[in-house]
Design a protein around this motif. Structure first.
Motif, PDB file in Angstrom:
ATOM      1  N   VAL A 353      -3.291  -2.959   1.859  1.00 21.18           N
ATOM      2  CA  VAL A 353      -3.613  -3.645   0.598  1.00 21.18           C
ATOM      3  C   VAL A 353      -5.092  -3.421   0.317  1.00 21.18           C
ATOM      4  N   ASN A 354      -5.582  -3.941  -0.798  1.00 25.42           N
ATOM      5  CA  ASN A 354      -6.984  -3.768  -1.145  1.00 25.42           C
ATOM      6  C   ASN A 354      -7.612  -5.135  -1.432  1.00 25.42           C
ATOM      7  N   ALA A 355      -8.793  -5.367  -0.844  1.00 23.07           N
ATOM      8  CA  ALA A 355      -9.550  -6.575  -1.177  1.00 23.07           C
ATOM      9  C   ALA A 355     -10.388  -6.241  -2.414  1.00 23.07           C
ATOM     10  N   ALA A 356      -9.842  -6.542  -3.605  1.00 22.08           N
ATOM     11  CA  ALA A 356     -10.467  -6.093  -4.856  1.00 22.08           C
ATOM     12  C   ALA A 356     -11.776  -6.826  -5.115  1.00 22.08           C
ATOM     13  N   ASN A 357     -11.847  -8.080  -4.753  1.00 23.48           N
ATOM     14  CA  ASN A 357     -13.104  -8.836  -4.793  1.00 23.48           C
ATOM     15  C   ASN A 357     -13.018  -9.892  -3.688  1.00 23.48           C
ATOM     16  N   PRO A 358     -14.092 -10.643  -3.447  1.00 29.33           N
ATOM     17  CA  PRO A 358     -14.093 -11.510  -2.258  1.00 29.33           C
ATOM     18  C   PRO A 358     -12.912 -12.484  -2.165  1.00 29.33           C
ATOM     19  N   ASN A 359     -12.312 -12.857  -3.310  1.00 28.80           N
ATOM     20  CA  ASN A 359     -11.175 -13.784  -3.197  1.00 28.80           C
ATOM     21  C   ASN A 359      -9.884 -13.249  -3.814  1.00 28.80           C
ATOM     22  N   THR A 360      -9.789 -11.935  -3.961  1.00 30.29           N
ATOM     23  CA  THR A 360      -8.544 -11.371  -4.503  1.00 30.29           C
ATOM     24  C   THR A 360      -8.040 -10.178  -3.701  1.00 30.29           C
ATOM     25  N   ILE A 361      -6.773 -10.263  -3.311  1.00 33.80           N
ATOM     26  CA  ILE A 361      -6.061  -9.127  -2.715  1.00 33.80           C
ATOM     27  C   ILE A 361      -5.308  -8.435  -3.852  1.00 33.80           C
ATOM     28  N   ARG A 362      -5.494  -7.118  -3.968  1.00 26.77           N
ATOM     29  CA  ARG A 362      -4.748  -6.379  -4.995  1.00 26.77           C
ATOM     30  C   ARG A 362      -3.664  -5.538  -4.337  1.00 26.77           C
ATOM     31  N   ILE A 363      -2.467  -5.587  -4.915  1.00 27.08           N
ATOM     32  CA  ILE A 363      -1.424  -4.650  -4.502  1.00 27.08           C
ATOM     33  C   ILE A 363      -0.928  -3.874  -5.725  1.00 27.08           C
ATOM     34  N   ALA A 364      -0.602  -2.616  -5.503  1.00 23.48           N
ATOM     35  CA  ALA A 364      -0.081  -1.750  -6.565  1.00 23.48           C
ATOM     36  C   ALA A 364       0.829  -0.705  -5.926  1.00 23.48           C
ATOM     37  N   PRO A 365       1.930  -1.177  -5.331  1.00 20.57           N
ATOM     38  CA  PRO A 365       2.787  -0.267  -4.562  1.00 20.57           C
ATOM     39  C   PRO A 365       3.570   0.682  -5.462  1.00 20.57           C
ATOM     40  N   ALA A 366       4.316   1.579  -4.836  1.00 18.19           N
ATOM     41  CA  ALA A 366       5.224   2.455  -5.576  1.00 18.19           C
ATOM     42  C   ALA A 366       6.175   1.597  -6.401  1.00 18.19           C
ATOM     43  N   LEU A 367       6.497   2.076  -7.612  1.00 17.43           N
ATOM     44  CA  LEU A 367       7.367   1.291  -8.493  1.00 17.43           C
ATOM     45  C   LEU A 367       8.785   1.177  -7.929  1.00 17.43           C
ATOM     46  N   ASN A 368       9.145   2.115  -7.046  1.00 14.74           N
ATOM     47  CA  ASN A 368      10.497   2.089  -6.469  1.00 14.74           C
ATOM     48  C   ASN A 368      10.520   1.424  -5.090  1.00 14.74           C
ATOM     49  N   ILE A 369       9.484   0.678  -4.757  1.00  7.69           N
ATOM     50  CA  ILE A 369       9.473  -0.029  -3.464  1.00  7.69           C
ATOM     51  C   ILE A 369      10.690  -0.952  -3.390  1.00  7.69           C
ATOM     52  N   SER A 370      11.288  -1.052  -2.193  1.00  5.46           N
ATOM     53  CA  SER A 370      12.541  -1.809  -2.085  1.00  5.46           C
ATOM     54  C   SER A 370      12.280  -3.305  -1.954  1.00  5.46           C
ATOM     55  N   MET A 371      13.324  -4.090  -2.270  1.00  5.14           N
ATOM     56  CA  MET A 371      13.245  -5.546  -2.127  1.00  5.14           C
ATOM     57  C   MET A 371      12.992  -5.918  -0.669  1.00  5.14           C
ATOM     58  N   LYS A 372      13.572  -5.147   0.250  1.00  4.94           N
ATOM     59  CA  LYS A 372      13.397  -5.414   1.680  1.00  4.94           C
ATOM     60  C   LYS A 372      11.908  -5.261   2.047  1.00  4.94           C
ATOM     61  N   GLU A 373      11.280  -4.213   1.518  1.00  7.69           N
ATOM     62  CA  GLU A 373       9.860  -3.984   1.832  1.00  7.69           C
ATOM     63  C   GLU A 373       8.979  -5.077   1.217  1.00  7.69           C
ATOM     64  N   LEU A 374       9.319  -5.481  -0.016  1.00  5.56           N
ATOM     65  CA  LEU A 374       8.548  -6.565  -0.653  1.00  5.56           C
ATOM     66  C   LEU A 374       8.665  -7.854   0.164  1.00  5.56           C
ATOM     67  N   ASN A 375       9.895  -8.112   0.648  1.00  3.36           N
ATOM     68  CA  ASN A 375      10.156  -9.271   1.492  1.00  3.36           C
ATOM     69  C   ASN A 375       9.320  -9.267   2.758  1.00  3.36           C
ATOM     70  N   GLN A 376       9.259  -8.088   3.389  1.00  2.00           N
ATOM     71  CA  GLN A 376       8.469  -7.940   4.620  1.00  2.00           C
ATOM     72  C   GLN A 376       7.002  -8.221   4.334  1.00  2.00           C
ATOM     73  N   PHE A 377       6.559  -7.764   3.161  1.00  2.00           N
ATOM     74  CA  PHE A 377       5.156  -7.998   2.793  1.00  2.00           C
ATOM     75  C   PHE A 377       4.880  -9.487   2.620  1.00  2.00           C
ATOM     76  N   VAL A 378       5.760 -10.180   1.902  1.00  5.39           N
ATOM     77  CA  VAL A 378       5.555 -11.615   1.663  1.00  5.39           C
ATOM     78  C   VAL A 378       5.457 -12.356   3.003  1.00  5.39           C
ATOM     79  N   LYS A 379       6.345 -11.997   3.922  1.00  2.00           N
ATOM     80  CA  LYS A 379       6.369 -12.639   5.237  1.00  2.00           C
ATOM     81  C   LYS A 379       5.056 -12.354   5.985  1.00  2.00           C
ATOM     82  N   ALA A 380       4.614 -11.104   5.935  1.00  3.96           N
ATOM     83  CA  ALA A 380       3.371 -10.729   6.635  1.00  3.96           C
ATOM     84  C   ALA A 380       2.167 -11.427   6.009  1.00  3.96           C
TER      85      ALA A 380
END
Ligand SMILES: *Cc1c(COP(=O)(O)O)cnc(C)c1O
Length: 389
Positions: A353-380
Motif C-alpha cells: 500500500v502507499n502512505a499518501a500523507n501522514p494520516n492516509t493510506i492509499r490503495i489503487a489495486p488492479a480493477l479486476n482484484i478478487s473479492m477474496k483478495e480484498l477480504n484478505q486485505f481488510v483482515k490484514a
C-alpha cells in the motif's frame, strides 16, 4: 540476488531522487507479486493506479506479443491501426463525437500538452488547486499545488494561480476573462484521495464557460475505470474541454492521452505539438485489449461495488476515521499520523500500500482484484491497525 543486494546496487547506480526501495519486485500474476527474497504480496497499489488488470494479464500479454512480433514502431510520419482504434474508443468514451486525441507517454506530458493547447486561446493565465499533483516537468510542476516539490526549481511558469481545492468561491474569484485554463483532478490522488464537494466540478464548469476559459480535467489517476466511471468526472454531468489520462491507460505500459472535447479539439494545427513515441503500436495494443476486457466484464460496476464493500468494512476498524474515494481509488484516513507504520506493518504481512500523507493510506489495486483478495486485505489492515496502536 536478494532485496538487500538490489538495494545496494540501486544506491550505487541510480540517482538519489527516490528513497532507496527496500524490496525489489521480480514477478507477478494478477494482483500477486513476488520480491527478490521470494516473499509474496497482494499488490494493493497496482504500480500507483497503473496496472488496471494486474500483472501479466493474458489479454494484455497476447495483444502485446502479437503486436511486437508484427511491427514495433512507426513514428508520426505514418499512421497505425492501433492508434486510430484506441483514439476511436477514447472519443466514444467521452460521449462527444467532436473529441480528438493526442498520444504521449506520461501524465506530465499530457498536462504539458494541455498548457500548450490553452495558449492557443491567446491567453496565458492558469488556475490550479492547492495540494494538486499534475507532474514534475517544468510546466506540469508549475500546475502542481505542492510547494515542497517546487521550491528548489523556481522560477516556474508565471501566471499560475493556486486556490484551495473544493472552494468554489475562491475559484470564482480567480477565474476571469483572461484565464486560459483551469485544471482540476476529479479526486486529488497524490494528496491523499481528497474528494471535492458534490457540485464542485459543475460550478467550476459554469465559471469557466462564463469567462471563456478551458476546463481541463486531470484524470491521469482517476481515469480508465479507476473510480467506477471512465474518467472520474462523469457523475457531475459536466462536459470538460480537455481530459488528460495516463497511468491506467497503458495497462502497465507507458501511454498517455490528451483528449480535447468539442471545439477545443480544433485548436492545434500541424506542427504545434508532437511526441516520437506517442500512439506507439505496442502500447496502444495493450490499452485496447485492457479497455475491451473491462467493457466485456462490466468491471466499472464491479469497482463501484468494491468501494461500497471496502468502505463499509474498513470504516468500522478502530483507529480509522474515514474512507474516501470512489471505485478502487481509496484513501483510508487514520485518526493518528501513523500511516507509514501501518504501511510497513502491511508490507510485513504481505500487502503493498502507499502512505499518501501522514494520516492516509492509499490503495489503487488492479480493477479486476478478487473479492477474496480484498477480504484478505481488510483482515490484514485490521491486524496492522491493532499492532501499530
Ligand atoms: C501521476 C499523476 C500525474 C503525473 O503522471 P506521470 O506519468 O508521473 O508524469 C499527473 N496528474 C495526476 C493526477 C497524477 O496522479
Amino acid at each position: 540476488m536478494k532485496n538487500k543486494d538490489f538495494a545496494d546496487l540501486w544506491s550505487q547506480n541510480l540517482m538519489s531522487n527516490y528513497a532507496v526501495p527496500s524490496i525489489t519486485l521480480v514477478n507477478g500474476k494478477g494482483s500477486i507479486v513476488f520480491d527478490a527474497d521470494g516473499k509474496k504480496y497482494i499488490d494493493m497499489l497496482g504500480g500507483i493506479a497503473t496496472n488496471i488488470l494486474g500483472h501479466s494479464h493474458p489479454a494484455v500479454v497476447s495483444a502485446v506479443n502479437r503486436q511486437i512480433k508484427t511491427l514495433s514502431h512507426v513514428s508520426n510520419f505514418y499512421s497505425h491501426p492501433n492508434a486510430i482504434e484506441l483514439a476511436q474508443i477514447l472519443v466514444r468514451l467521452t460521449g462527444d463525437k467532436q473529441s480528438r486525441v493526442f498520444f504521449a507517454q506520461s501524465g506530465a506530458e499530457v498536462n504539458e500538452a494541455a498548457i500548450k493547447l490553452s495558449r492557443k486561446t491567446g491567453r496565458t493565465r492558469i488556475v490550479a488547486m492547492t495540494g494538486s499533483f499534475h507532474g514534475r516537468t517544468m510546466g506540469s510542476l508549475s500546475l502542481t499545488g505542492q510547494i515542497s516539490k517546487k521550491i528548489a526549481f523556481a522560477p516556474l511558469l508565471k501566471n499560475v494561480k493556486h486556490v484551495p481545492f473544493g472552494d468554489v468561491k475562491r475559484a470564482r474569484r480567480a477565474i476571469n476573462s483572461r484565464t486560459a485554463m483551469v485544471i482540476v483532478e476529479p479526486i486529488m490522488g497524490e494528496a491523499g484521495v481528497i474528494v471535492p464537494p458534490l457540485n464542485y466540478l459543475k460550478e467550476l464548469r459554469e465559471a469557466c464557460t462564463k469567462n471563456g476559459a478551458l476546463l481541463v480535467i486531470d484524470a491521469v489517476q482517476t481515469g480508465i475505470g479507476r473510480t467506477g466511471q471512465w474518467f472520474g468526472y462523469e457523475y457531475s454531468g459536466i462536459k470538460p474541454d480537455v481530459i488528460t489520462v495516463a497511468k491506467g491507460l497503458g495497462a502497465g505500459l507507458p501511454l498517455a492521452a490528451m483528449i480535447a472535447v468539442g471545439k477545443t479539439s480544433q485548436l492545434f494545427e500541424p506542427g504545434d505539438h508532437g511526441s516520437t513515441f506517442g500512439g506507439n503500436p505496442v502500447t496502444t495494443a495493450a490499452s485496447i485489449a485492457a479497455i475491451k476486457w473491462i467493457e466485456k466484464n462490466k468491471t466499472l460496476a464491479k469497482c463501484k461495488a468494491d468501494f461500497k464493500y471496502l468502505s463499509s468494512n474498513i470504516n468500522s476498524i478502530p483507529g480509522v476515521s474515514e474512507v474516501r474515494g470512489a471505485g478502487l481509488l481509496v484513501g483510508i484516513a487514520l485518526q493518528k499520523n501513523i500511516s507509514s507504520e501501518v504501511a510497513e506493518a502491511l508490507q510485513a504481512k504481505g500487502f503493498l500500500v502507499n502512505a499518501a500523507n501522514p494520516n492516509t493510506i492509499r490503495i489503487a489495486p488492479a480493477l479486476n482484484i478478487s473479492m477474496k483478495e480484498l477480504n484478505q486485505f481488510v483482515k490484514a489492515l485490521k491486524e496492522a491497525m491493532s499492532d501499530v496502536h
